[in-house]
Design a protein around this motif. Sequence first.
Motif, PDB file in Angstrom:
ATOM      1  N   UNK A 112       0.769  -1.161  -0.050  1.00 19.62           N
ATOM      2  CA  UNK A 112      -0.149  -0.194   0.342  1.00 19.62           C
ATOM      3  C   UNK A 112       0.668   1.523  -0.373  1.00 19.62           C
ATOM      4  N   UNK A 113       0.559   2.287  -0.476  1.00 22.97           N
ATOM      5  CA  UNK A 113       0.812   3.457  -0.441  1.00 22.97           C
ATOM      6  C   UNK A 113       0.471   5.267   0.451  1.00 22.97           C
ATOM      7  N   UNK A 114       1.267   5.782   0.527  1.00 28.12           N
ATOM      8  CA  UNK A 114       0.654   6.785   1.421  1.00 28.12           C
ATOM      9  C   UNK A 114       0.437   7.923   0.618  1.00 28.12           C
ATOM     10  N   UNK A 115      -0.778   8.417   0.757  1.00 26.51           N
ATOM     11  CA  UNK A 115      -0.537   9.341   0.860  1.00 26.51           C
ATOM     12  C   UNK A 115      -1.597  10.610   1.853  1.00 26.51           C
ATOM     13  N   UNK A 162      14.957   2.318  -2.440  1.00 27.71           N
ATOM     14  CA  UNK A 162      14.137   3.601  -3.171  1.00 27.71           C
ATOM     15  C   UNK A 162      14.921   3.117  -4.573  1.00 27.71           C
ATOM     16  N   UNK A 163      13.544   3.562  -5.638  1.00 26.35           N
ATOM     17  CA  UNK A 163      14.269   3.835  -6.816  1.00 26.35           C
ATOM     18  C   UNK A 163      13.216   5.524  -7.986  1.00 26.35           C
ATOM     19  N   UNK A 164      14.067   6.108  -7.874  1.00 31.56           N
ATOM     20  CA  UNK A 164      12.907   7.106  -8.561  1.00 31.56           C
ATOM     21  C   UNK A 164      12.454   6.526  -9.641  1.00 31.56           C
ATOM     22  N   UNK A 165      11.094   6.699  -9.655  1.00 30.74           N
ATOM     23  CA  UNK A 165      10.160   6.875 -10.879  1.00 30.74           C
ATOM     24  C   UNK A 165       9.408   7.517 -11.402  1.00 30.74           C
ATOM     25  N   UNK A 166      10.217   9.126 -11.125  1.00 35.16           N
ATOM     26  CA  UNK A 166       9.837   9.750 -12.775  1.00 35.16           C
ATOM     27  C   UNK A 166       9.961  11.219 -12.546  1.00 35.16           C
ATOM     28  N   UNK A 167      10.104  11.871 -13.526  1.00 30.77           N
ATOM     29  CA  UNK A 167       9.706  13.555 -13.438  1.00 30.77           C
ATOM     30  C   UNK A 167       8.225  13.876 -13.315  1.00 30.77           C
ATOM     31  N   UNK A 168       7.664  15.255 -13.161  1.00 30.50           N
ATOM     32  CA  UNK A 168       6.271  16.019 -13.798  1.00 30.50           C
ATOM     33  C   UNK A 168       7.011  17.470 -13.404  1.00 30.50           C
ATOM     34  N   UNK A 169       6.293  17.740 -14.234  1.00 31.62           N
ATOM     35  CA  UNK A 169       6.246  19.252 -14.649  1.00 31.62           C
ATOM     36  C   UNK A 169       4.966  19.885 -13.918  1.00 31.62           C
ATOM     37  N   UNK A 170       5.106  20.839 -12.762  1.00 32.39           N
ATOM     38  CA  UNK A 170       3.627  21.312 -11.662  1.00 32.39           C
ATOM     39  C   UNK A 170       3.767  22.532 -11.844  1.00 32.39           C
ATOM     40  N   UNK A 171       2.211  22.754 -12.528  1.00 33.44           N
ATOM     41  CA  UNK A 171       2.450  24.655 -12.293  1.00 33.44           C
ATOM     42  C   UNK A 171       0.718  24.991 -11.508  1.00 33.44           C
ATOM     43  N   UNK A 172       0.754  25.816 -10.683  1.00 30.32           N
ATOM     44  CA  UNK A 172       0.206  26.410 -10.107  1.00 30.32           C
ATOM     45  C   UNK A 172      -0.680  27.753 -10.436  1.00 30.32           C
ATOM     46  N   UNK A 173      -1.870  28.547 -10.222  1.00 27.39           N
ATOM     47  CA  UNK A 173      -2.815  27.211 -10.758  1.00 27.39           C
ATOM     48  C   UNK A 173      -2.652  26.032 -11.734  1.00 27.39           C
ATOM     49  N   UNK A 174      -3.084  25.338 -11.915  1.00 18.52           N
ATOM     50  CA  UNK A 174      -3.316  24.441 -12.870  1.00 18.52           C
ATOM     51  C   UNK A 174      -3.449  23.910 -13.858  1.00 18.52           C
ATOM     52  N   UNK A 175      -5.115  25.175 -13.882  1.00 22.92           N
ATOM     53  CA  UNK A 175      -5.105  25.521 -15.554  1.00 22.92           C
ATOM     54  C   UNK A 175      -5.507  27.122 -15.946  1.00 22.92           C
ATOM     55  N   UNK A 176      -4.930  27.216 -16.858  1.00 20.40           N
ATOM     56  CA  UNK A 176      -5.111  28.947 -17.388  1.00 20.40           C
ATOM     57  C   UNK A 176      -6.218  29.112 -17.198  1.00 20.40           C
ATOM     58  N   UNK A 177      -7.624  28.286 -17.498  1.00 19.81           N
ATOM     59  CA  UNK A 177      -8.870  28.912 -16.742  1.00 19.81           C
ATOM     60  C   UNK A 177      -9.341  29.327 -15.624  1.00 19.81           C
ATOM     61  N   UNK A 178      -8.280  28.753 -15.128  1.00 17.63           N
ATOM     62  CA  UNK A 178      -8.023  29.753 -13.752  1.00 17.63           C
ATOM     63  C   UNK A 178      -7.215  30.852 -13.500  1.00 17.63           C
ATOM     64  N   UNK A 206       1.643   7.218  -8.654  1.00 18.31           N
ATOM     65  CA  UNK A 206       0.398   5.626  -8.845  1.00 18.31           C
ATOM     66  C   UNK A 206       0.965   5.479 -10.428  1.00 18.31           C
ATOM     67  N   UNK A 207       0.175   5.514 -11.340  1.00 16.51           N
ATOM     68  CA  UNK A 207       1.025   4.667 -12.559  1.00 16.51           C
ATOM     69  C   UNK A 207       2.167   4.233 -12.864  1.00 16.51           C
ATOM     70  N   UNK A 208       3.143   5.099 -12.545  1.00 16.72           N
ATOM     71  CA  UNK A 208       4.416   4.322 -12.610  1.00 16.72           C
ATOM     72  C   UNK A 208       4.615   3.305 -11.125  1.00 16.72           C
ATOM     73  N   UNK A 209       4.189   3.862 -10.299  1.00 19.91           N
ATOM     74  CA  UNK A 209       4.202   2.670  -9.361  1.00 19.91           C
ATOM     75  C   UNK A 209       3.711   1.533  -9.452  1.00 19.91           C
ATOM     76  N   UNK A 210       2.153   1.656 -10.369  1.00 20.51           N
ATOM     77  CA  UNK A 210       1.716   0.211 -10.169  1.00 20.51           C
ATOM     78  C   UNK A 210       2.577  -0.631 -11.867  1.00 20.51           C
TER      79      UNK A 210
END
Length: 239
Positions: free
Chosen positions: A42-45, A95-111, A230-234
Motif C-alpha cells: 500500500x502507498x501513503x498519501x 528506493x528507486x526514482x519513478x519519474x519527473x513531473x512538471x507542475x504549475x499552479x494554478x493547474x489550468x489557464x482558465x483558473x 501512481x501509474x508509474x508505481x503500478x
Amino acid sequence: MAAARVLLSGRPESPRAPGAELPTNRGVDLAVAVVLQSSDQTVLLTRRTRTLNVSPNLWVPPGGHVEPDEELLDGGLRELWEESGLQLPQGQFFWVPLGLWESAYPPRLSWGLPKYHHIILYLLVISQESQQQLQARIQPNPREVSALMWLGRDVAAAVAATEDGTETPRHLPQDLPPSVLQELSFCSAVELEENGGARPLVLPTSTLLRTTPATADSKERVSTGTKFALRLWLQHLGR
C-alpha cells in the motif's frame, strides 16, 4: 540528477513557513515527493490543508522543496518526516526514482496565469515494515496535513485511470469499494481533529476519481501529478 540541480538557482536558501509567499522571480523550483510503499504493497498519501497557498485540499505524497546542496533522497526523507513524523530506519528500506513531473499552479489557464512552477521528482521508497507498523508511528504535521490514507493496488489503479488530460475514459473495475476505509480490513484513512487527535475517515472512492475542474475550486481530489506517480508505481509492481 546533476542536471536537475541547475534548477535550484534563484530559490531562497532560508526555510519558509507553510503557506508563505515565494519570490516572483525565482524561476523553476525543484521538488521531491516520496511514494512510500509498505511491505503489504500500500502507498501513503496525505491531504494538504485548506490554508496552504499552493494546491490546498489535494491528496499528494509527502514532499516539498529540495534544499541547496541537499541530496534528493535526503530531501525526500526530510519532507516525509516533516509532514508525517515518519523516520525510516537505515537498512529497512530501499528506493528507486519513478519519474519527473512538471507542475504549475494554478493547474489550468482558465483558473489564471501560473504563479508557481516546479519540477517534481517522484521517489519510490519501499519499506520493509507493514502499513500497520508505519501507521503506528505516524504523527502528521497539522500545519500542512489534514488527513492521510493508504491506497491499495485496486483503488490506486482506478485513481490513475482518471488522469487529467486523457482523451477517453479508461475502464474502471466494477468491484471498487465505496470508500477507502472499506478497502482493507484495517483502518486505511485517518483525519486530524482540532484537538490534536485523529479519527477514522470514511473517504468515498468517488472523491479520489475527480479530475481538475475547468473553473477554480478547492474541492478535495487527487492531484494530477499524483495520478501520474501512481501509474508509474503500478507499472513498477508489475515488473
